[in-house]
Motif scaffolding. Sequence first.
Motif, short mmCIF file in Angstrom:
data_model
loop_
_atom_site.label_atom_id
_atom_site.label_comp_id
_atom_site.label_asym_id
_atom_site.label_seq_id
_atom_site.Cartn_x
_atom_site.Cartn_y
_atom_site.Cartn_z
N MET A 47 3.33 -25.28 15.24
CA MET A 47 2.81 -24.82 13.95
C MET A 47 1.97 -25.95 13.36
O MET A 47 2.38 -27.12 13.43
N ASP A 48 0.81 -25.62 12.80
CA ASP A 48 0.01 -26.69 12.18
C ASP A 48 0.39 -26.83 10.71
O ASP A 48 1.24 -26.10 10.19
N GLU A 49 -0.24 -27.79 10.03
CA GLU A 49 0.10 -28.09 8.62
C GLU A 49 -0.12 -26.88 7.71
O GLU A 49 0.52 -26.75 6.67
N ASP A 50 -1.04 -25.98 8.10
CA ASP A 50 -1.35 -24.79 7.29
C ASP A 50 -0.37 -23.64 7.48
O ASP A 50 -0.47 -22.62 6.82
N GLY A 51 0.53 -23.80 8.47
CA GLY A 51 1.47 -22.70 8.74
C GLY A 51 0.94 -21.69 9.73
O GLY A 51 1.51 -20.60 9.88
N PHE A 52 -0.16 -22.03 10.44
CA PHE A 52 -0.64 -21.18 11.53
C PHE A 52 0.09 -21.56 12.81
O PHE A 52 0.31 -22.75 13.07
N PHE A 53 0.46 -20.56 13.59
CA PHE A 53 1.24 -20.79 14.80
C PHE A 53 0.37 -20.63 16.06
O PHE A 53 -0.59 -19.86 16.06
N TYR A 54 0.74 -21.37 17.09
CA TYR A 54 0.02 -21.35 18.38
C TYR A 54 1.04 -21.21 19.48
O TYR A 54 2.06 -21.91 19.48
N ILE A 55 0.79 -20.31 20.42
CA ILE A 55 1.68 -20.18 21.57
C ILE A 55 1.06 -20.94 22.74
O ILE A 55 -0.09 -20.72 23.09
N MET A 56 1.84 -21.84 23.30
CA MET A 56 1.35 -22.59 24.46
C MET A 56 1.61 -21.75 25.72
O MET A 56 0.74 -21.56 26.53
N ASP A 57 2.84 -21.26 25.86
CA ASP A 57 3.18 -20.38 26.98
C ASP A 57 4.64 -20.00 26.96
O ASP A 57 5.42 -20.56 26.20
N ARG A 58 4.97 -19.04 27.84
CA ARG A 58 6.38 -18.72 28.06
C ARG A 58 7.03 -19.96 28.66
O ARG A 58 6.42 -20.64 29.48
N GLN A 59 8.27 -20.26 28.28
CA GLN A 59 8.96 -21.41 28.88
C GLN A 59 8.95 -21.31 30.40
O GLN A 59 8.75 -22.28 31.11
N LYS A 60 9.15 -20.06 30.89
CA LYS A 60 9.27 -19.92 32.35
C LYS A 60 7.91 -19.96 33.06
O LYS A 60 7.85 -20.09 34.26
N ASP A 61 6.80 -19.84 32.28
CA ASP A 61 5.47 -19.91 32.90
C ASP A 61 4.90 -21.32 32.91
O ASP A 61 3.88 -21.58 33.54
N MET A 62 5.53 -22.22 32.15
CA MET A 62 5.02 -23.58 32.08
C MET A 62 5.03 -24.22 33.47
O MET A 62 5.98 -24.04 34.24
N ILE A 63 3.96 -24.93 33.78
CA ILE A 63 3.84 -25.60 35.09
C ILE A 63 4.20 -27.07 34.89
O ILE A 63 3.71 -27.71 33.95
N ILE A 64 5.06 -27.60 35.74
CA ILE A 64 5.37 -29.04 35.67
C ILE A 64 4.84 -29.66 36.95
O ILE A 64 5.38 -29.46 38.05
#
Length: 562
Positions: A440-457
């Motif tokens: 969440m940014d300072e303005d209260g807008f949210f961003y989705i990075m990805d599903r936990q299970k889709d994250m690539i390590i």
Amino acid sequence: MPNKPWLQHYPAEVPPTIDYPNQNLAQFLVDSAARYPNQVALEFMGKKVTYRSLLDSANRFANALLRLGVRKGDRVAVMLPNVPQTVIAYYGTLLMGGIVVMTNPLYMPRELEHQLSDSGARIIVTLDQLLERVKKTTDKVPLDHILVTSIQDYLPFPKNILYGLKQRKDGKAVTVQYGGGVLSFTEFLKQSPATPVDVKVDANEDLALVQYTGGTTGLAKGVMLTHANLVANTIQNRMWFYKAETGKETMLAALPFFHVFGLTVVLNQSVYLAGKMILLPRFEIKQVLQMINKKKPTTFSGAPTMYVAVINHPDIDKVDLSSINVCISGAAPLPHHVQERFEELSGGKLIEGYGLTEASPVTHANNIWEKRKSGSIGIPFPDTEARIVQPGTLEDMNPGEIGELAVRGPQVMKGYWNRPEETAKVLKDGWLLTGDLGKMDEDGFFYIMDRQKDMIIAGGYNIYPREVEEVLFEHPDVEEAAVAGIMDAYRGETVKAYIVLKKGASPDPDALKSFCKERLAAYKVPKVYEFRETLPKTLAGKVLRRKLIEEDMDKLTDQKSG
């Protein structure tokens, strides 16, 4: 959650909190039919169904179920595409207090078997074309009745006659043997009175829907959504779309109703607004463009892949998109350039929202007419709280830090059907842990990075497929892109890009790699590129990353065994 920075970005017309009626979800239909009886509710291939007629049919369906011994709390499965019969069966079941189990018409017997046995459905409504598949399932999971209908049952004359002739000519005609629990949908309605049915429900406790979700990680779970959950989310959506005019909107219903996004944002919303729905049994781009040209819809909600198909169609310059005022994109991330191009072509607004089946489904959306942010899922809906927490705990993260998105509000599910342990894992003190990584940014807008299970390590670095896909979408030759992690002996996982090129473009992995290198840290740049004609998708238009990974695993197994 003392601080809700997003409230400062609410339009003046949107209240931060709403008083929701304690009612049956089907009351929306009853009210619209009372106020706008002659308004067209559904249009299907030229056939028009008014609100009065739709309520009449829903009451007949409800009475017929009661006559068969179906009672409040019993489950009724609906396995149909977007046709009038779907809407009739849905509202008819709700009116008599039954619980609807929306089922994907593409399901194979094994998937259907799990859903029917798990939900304990007593009846299924399906198409003649799907009857054999359903019968194979009922050998193992017996049902009391199968209600069978045909596409042509609700086609206007002479299309109904021509449809039947074409089916016979193509060798697709199905002869249904009625009897032994197999009933005709049309006869079922005809033999029942249209007397109003009003079985009392406790909106906060009684279920309207058991909606199956997941399945990519084991068996699909049934999400229990109450009447109150779905009533609240329908009204939240309507408040967000505050310029919508009751009795005047036309919605293009290309999103399938068996997906909760289509069910709430298109079906429930349209009926609540006494709007007209142009029903499309499937998303077929040529037909979609014809319908937009001819029927002038004011709203068209869909998945990003639908808008990609529209803006890249070779004849798009010949299509008038100017009737479209608002589009809500969901089910997957919306690439920025797709949003810009669609808005340029239509003059309307295309905004990205976010939701999940467990939340009926919408929790966040960008403002339609006020401040919005590219790449963001927007801000929480009225009465909806959201936090970014340390995965596995409810410890708050600071603005800008990545953690798990947790949400709380009147649209959040009661739990998973017959799965108390699974429910306890995701519902904590009323907070739903979404499994999605975001910030969440300072303005209260949210961003989705990805599903936990889709994250690539890869090599210890966290890589979010969405971020890489956004860059690939910017390339002028790329029509569609999906990114996933594949096995790598050295890095653990490595980044692979699956690309569908625009017409006339040639595969050039080196050029794509250079393009990505200029825009991404080296460890995020895809190492492998596969060019494909299409990407596997759900009927709601969501790209199936898991399917791509499974295909790769299968190829690897074949190579080893070969």
